[in-house]
Scaffold this motif. Structure first.
Motif, PDB file in Angstrom:
ATOM      1  N   GLU A 206       0.803  -1.221   0.000  1.00  0.00           N
ATOM      2  CA  GLU A 206       0.000   0.000   0.000  1.00  0.00           C
ATOM      3  C   GLU A 206       0.842   1.280   0.000  1.00  0.00           C
ATOM      4  N   ARG A 210       0.950   4.109  -2.905  1.00  0.00           N
ATOM      5  CA  ARG A 210       0.497   5.460  -2.553  1.00  0.00           C
ATOM      6  C   ARG A 210       1.554   6.497  -2.943  1.00  0.00           C
ATOM      7  N   ASN A 211       2.802   6.140  -2.780  1.00  0.00           N
ATOM      8  CA  ASN A 211       3.879   7.054  -3.193  1.00  0.00           C
ATOM      9  C   ASN A 211       3.906   7.212  -4.707  1.00  0.00           C
ATOM     10  N   LYS A 214       1.110   9.487  -5.772  1.00  0.00           N
ATOM     11  CA  LYS A 214       1.455  10.885  -5.480  1.00  0.00           C
ATOM     12  C   LYS A 214       2.437  11.428  -6.511  1.00  0.00           C
ATOM     13  N   ILE A 237      -4.735  -3.523  -3.775  1.00  0.00           N
ATOM     14  CA  ILE A 237      -4.020  -2.344  -4.263  1.00  0.00           C
ATOM     15  C   ILE A 237      -3.356  -2.600  -5.607  1.00  0.00           C
TER      16      ILE A 237
END
Length: 366
Positions: A206, A210-211, A214, A237
């Motif tokens: 995760e 998520r990085n 971004k 994910i």
């Protein structure tokens, strides 16, 4: 010298380690194994089948070498007419005491899962020599083992862990890293981020994704190769990433051929690791051997893999720090691509580490 190697889970890194040890060792090694599936049943019942095969084996070993998924106490009780006078060593690739459980496994942990940790403890206690693949692994086994024993109502036997520690030592994982060499390439295009671990919860995908989400939202140009083995159930994910990063993903899924895997690892520029479990870090070592720039968390075995002088650049303490370092390594990609520390990781190459293995095994029978 003759060795019999007992491997209940003959798949993946366990299989590679066993077959490569047999190939590179100066000793004669016979492998008794079971297919690498149904790991819980292997730990509970595999010893019965493997004991039967050992008793039928036309081979007289000087040393019995087992790995951590064997219930050694059951195995020895069923083979005592042949094994009672043999020195026994146990090699821990992982252990079930330090292994993180899924978020939905709390009930199972109380009612069922703890038994596997007890198998690890009793097996280590029964062995003459206990070997761990990293210092972190050895230390975490001690800490979690003591916590585990203290949960019981009486006769907790905490001194058991001292007994195990006194006969334990670290023997780093041997790896055939030289097989990567012929696939080295120098062609580099867009900055390429790598995932080359199993697609499972303990690898904590995760924060990795998520990085990446971004980075995309911030307009940072990159590509990503998602390698590694997946099973029937994988973290959701990965499907989310498949949709949200469809223009960034250049490979999605397991590489059936080693040559394809090796080429992707050599092409990769950056390896951001977010795992919650790694007792050694074989896939990480493979990547760093192939000059991939690592960004590793300040936990588990990772600080142990790099010399202290490299920690400031490559070890992070928070996911915000990971993102900043990842972004910086992409924006300064030419500097990032200068990372080359093969000589550090060459110590794990079988051709360099096998003498330590062979000499140690000889000392067990002398």
């Amino acid at each position: 010298m003759k060795i019999v190697l007992i491997e209940p889970y003959f798949s993946g890194s366990h299989k590679s380690w066993a077959t490569e040890l047999k190939f590179f060792s100066r000793h004669k090694i016979e492998i008794i194994s079971l297919p690498g599936k149904f790991w819980k049943w292997r730990m509970r019942g595999g010893a019965i089948t493997l004991a039967k095969e050992f008793m039928e084996l036309n081979y007289d070993p000087d040393l019995l070498l087992a790995t951590d998924m064997l219930d050694l106490t059951t195995f020895l009780s069923l083979t005592r007419s042949r094994s009672s006078k043999l020195p026994v060593a146990m090699y821990f690739h992982e252990n079930q005491l330090s292994y993180p459980l899924p978020k939905n496994s709390k009930v199972l942990q109380k009612k069922y899962e703890r038994h596997y940790g007890f198998i690890n403890i009793s097996s280590a206690l029964a062995a003459d020599h206990v070997l761990f693949n990293s210092n972190y692994h050895s230390e975490s086994f001690q800490v979690e083992g003591l916590k585990f024993l203290r949960k019981f109502p009486d006769y907790k036997e905490p001194e058991t862990m001292d007994v195990i520690q006194k006969k334990s030592e670290v023997l780093y994982l041997g790896m055939d890293l030289s097989k990567f060499d012929k696939y080295q390439n120098i062609k580099k295009n867009n900055p390429l981020i790598l995932w080359n671990h199993r697609w499972e919860y303990d690898k904590n995908p995760e924060p990795f994704f998520r990085n990446l989400f971004k980075l995309k939202d911030d307009g940072i140009d990159f590509k990503v190769a998602l390698l590694g083995e997946s099973f029937n159930s994988k973290p959701s994910i990965f499907e989310e990433a498949k949709n949200r990063l469809k223009n960034q993903i250049v490979h999605y899924g397991f590489c059936d051929e080693f040559s394809a895997y090796a080429k992707w690892v050599w092409m990769a520029d950056i390896l951001p690791v977010t795992s919650n479990q790694d007792f050694f870090g074989g896939s990480v070592v493979e990547s760093m051997y192939c000059d991939t720039y690592p960004l590793l968390p300040d936990r588990l075995t990772y600080p142990e893999l790099l010399p202290n002088a490299l920690h400031a650049k490559h070890i992070y303490c928070s996911y915000d720090e990971l993102y900043n370092n990842l972004k910086k390594s992409i924006l300064n990609i030419e500097e990032t691509r200068k990372f080359s520390q093969k000589k550090i990781f060459n110590q794990y190459n079988w051709k360099n580490i096998i003498k330590s293995y062979d000499d140690l095994f000889e000392s067990f029978v002398s």
